[in-house]
Design a protein around this motif. Sequence first.
Motif, PDB file in Angstrom:
ATOM      1  N   UNK A 192      71.580  18.941  10.274  1.00 57.89           N
ATOM      2  CA  UNK A 192      73.125  20.140  10.594  1.00 57.89           C
ATOM      3  C   UNK A 192      71.902  20.981  11.021  1.00 57.89           C
ATOM      4  N   UNK A 193      70.132  21.123  10.833  1.00 58.24           N
ATOM      5  CA  UNK A 193      69.251  22.364  11.225  1.00 58.24           C
ATOM      6  C   UNK A 193      69.241  22.282  12.712  1.00 58.24           C
ATOM      7  N   UNK A 194      68.924  21.384  13.161  1.00 60.30           N
ATOM      8  CA  UNK A 194      69.264  21.194  14.707  1.00 60.30           C
ATOM      9  C   UNK A 194      69.561  20.919  15.619  1.00 60.30           C
ATOM     10  N   UNK A 195      71.282  21.216  15.006  1.00 57.87           N
ATOM     11  CA  UNK A 195      72.470  22.071  15.681  1.00 57.87           C
ATOM     12  C   UNK A 195      72.197  23.535  15.544  1.00 57.87           C
ATOM     13  N   UNK A 196      71.667  24.038  15.158  1.00 63.51           N
ATOM     14  CA  UNK A 196      71.623  25.298  15.259  1.00 63.51           C
ATOM     15  C   UNK A 196      71.209  26.614  16.215  1.00 63.51           C
ATOM     16  N   UNK A 197      71.228  27.381  17.361  1.00 61.84           N
ATOM     17  CA  UNK A 197      70.853  28.043  17.614  1.00 61.84           C
ATOM     18  C   UNK A 197      70.714  28.781  18.052  1.00 61.84           C
ATOM     19  N   UNK A 198      69.297  29.175  19.054  1.00 62.63           N
ATOM     20  CA  UNK A 198      69.323  30.422  19.568  1.00 62.63           C
ATOM     21  C   UNK A 198      69.848  30.562  21.175  1.00 62.63           C
ATOM     22  N   UNK A 199      68.440  32.167  20.991  1.00 61.46           N
ATOM     23  CA  UNK A 199      68.649  32.732  22.824  1.00 61.46           C
ATOM     24  C   UNK A 199      67.370  32.948  23.432  1.00 61.46           C
ATOM     25  N   UNK A 200      67.906  31.884  24.645  1.00 64.11           N
ATOM     26  CA  UNK A 200      66.765  32.422  25.024  1.00 64.11           C
ATOM     27  C   UNK A 200      67.473  32.904  26.706  1.00 64.11           C
ATOM     28  N   UNK A 201      66.359  33.654  26.926  1.00 67.61           N
ATOM     29  CA  UNK A 201      66.343  34.663  27.624  1.00 67.61           C
ATOM     30  C   UNK A 201      67.085  34.632  29.375  1.00 67.61           C
ATOM     31  N   UNK A 202      66.289  33.019  29.756  1.00 66.13           N
ATOM     32  CA  UNK A 202      67.044  32.500  31.012  1.00 66.13           C
ATOM     33  C   UNK A 202      68.233  31.653  30.811  1.00 66.13           C
ATOM     34  N   UNK A 203      67.891  30.598  30.135  1.00 60.62           N
ATOM     35  CA  UNK A 203      69.243  29.616  29.901  1.00 60.62           C
ATOM     36  C   UNK A 203      70.865  30.346  28.916  1.00 60.62           C
ATOM     37  N   UNK A 204      70.283  30.891  28.373  1.00 66.44           N
ATOM     38  CA  UNK A 204      71.355  31.534  27.253  1.00 66.44           C
ATOM     39  C   UNK A 204      71.359  30.654  25.670  1.00 66.44           C
ATOM     40  N   UNK A 205      72.196  30.751  25.355  1.00 65.31           N
ATOM     41  CA  UNK A 205      72.174  29.467  23.957  1.00 65.31           C
ATOM     42  C   UNK A 205      71.956  28.132  24.472  1.00 65.31           C
ATOM     43  N   UNK A 206      71.114  27.949  23.274  1.00 64.19           N
ATOM     44  CA  UNK A 206      70.142  26.620  22.999  1.00 64.19           C
ATOM     45  C   UNK A 206      70.137  26.371  21.806  1.00 64.19           C
ATOM     46  N   UNK A 207      70.530  24.591  21.156  1.00 57.65           N
ATOM     47  CA  UNK A 207      70.206  24.428  20.289  1.00 57.65           C
ATOM     48  C   UNK A 207      68.285  24.170  19.712  1.00 57.65           C
ATOM     49  N   UNK A 208      68.391  23.920  18.839  1.00 66.08           N
ATOM     50  CA  UNK A 208      66.943  23.726  17.656  1.00 66.08           C
ATOM     51  C   UNK A 208      66.696  22.119  18.742  1.00 66.08           C
ATOM     52  N   UNK A 209      67.454  21.348  18.709  1.00 69.25           N
ATOM     53  CA  UNK A 209      67.445  19.790  18.780  1.00 69.25           C
ATOM     54  C   UNK A 209      66.781  19.546  20.245  1.00 69.25           C
ATOM     55  N   UNK A 210      67.206  20.988  21.391  1.00 63.79           N
ATOM     56  CA  UNK A 210      67.143  21.662  22.079  1.00 63.79           C
ATOM     57  C   UNK A 210      65.473  21.569  22.663  1.00 63.79           C
ATOM     58  N   UNK A 211      65.380  22.763  21.813  1.00 65.18           N
ATOM     59  CA  UNK A 211      64.024  23.530  22.041  1.00 65.18           C
ATOM     60  C   UNK A 211      62.788  21.803  21.366  1.00 65.18           C
ATOM     61  N   UNK A 212      62.992  21.324  20.640  1.00 63.21           N
ATOM     62  CA  UNK A 212      61.913  20.645  19.578  1.00 63.21           C
ATOM     63  C   UNK A 212      61.763  19.593  20.906  1.00 63.21           C
ATOM     64  N   UNK A 213      63.151  19.009  21.157  1.00 60.26           N
ATOM     65  CA  UNK A 213      62.905  18.035  22.602  1.00 60.26           C
ATOM     66  C   UNK A 213      62.080  18.310  23.876  1.00 60.26           C
ATOM     67  N   UNK A 214      62.197  19.338  24.117  1.00 57.88           N
ATOM     68  CA  UNK A 214      61.805  20.178  24.958  1.00 57.88           C
ATOM     69  C   UNK A 214      59.961  20.178  25.191  1.00 57.88           C
ATOM     70  N   UNK A 215      59.725  20.586  23.692  1.00 58.83           N
ATOM     71  CA  UNK A 215      58.610  20.354  23.643  1.00 58.83           C
ATOM     72  C   UNK A 215      57.477  19.028  23.246  1.00 58.83           C
TER      73      UNK A 215
END
Length: 173
Positions: free
Chosen positions: A116-139
Amino acid sequence: MKFDLSKSILILERTPTVLNSLLRDLPDDWISPNEGAGTWSPYDVIGHLVHGEKTDWLTRTKIILSKGGDKNFEPFDRFAQFEDSKGKSINKLLDEFRNLRADNLAELQTLNITEEQLELEGKHPEFGTVTLNELLSTWVTHDLGHIAQISRVMAKQYENEVGPWKAYLGILK
């Protein structure tokens, strides 16, 4: 492949070992060349990875997981390594990266991130809303991309030496 944190950690924990095996104790003519203006050498990439461990992945993960309002990420300085790495040897940078990554992964595992937490969101200065899933996949993908980049830059050191085999060496194209 669908994101899986435990499978992702398998890659993230190996990256320092892979880079250490490839770069430790190499002379400058392997680690300093780049592909031309505006490109990075293997040395630069390691400095960039160090900076990311200090300011990006885990920092942003904690912002997303935090209780409360502000989920805005600070902009990431993609060029900070040029100042931060000055005077450091490649071995020092590799050691710093290994230690920071180990600490970050240990802390990441203590967060006990749920599906459930993987769907939580943050705000990227360039991309706007991103999820934790997207951030960790990007890492993970970011690590693999830089391993490929380092290999490509190093392979190009012998681009003029391989003769006719260049036709079969996709890394040189």
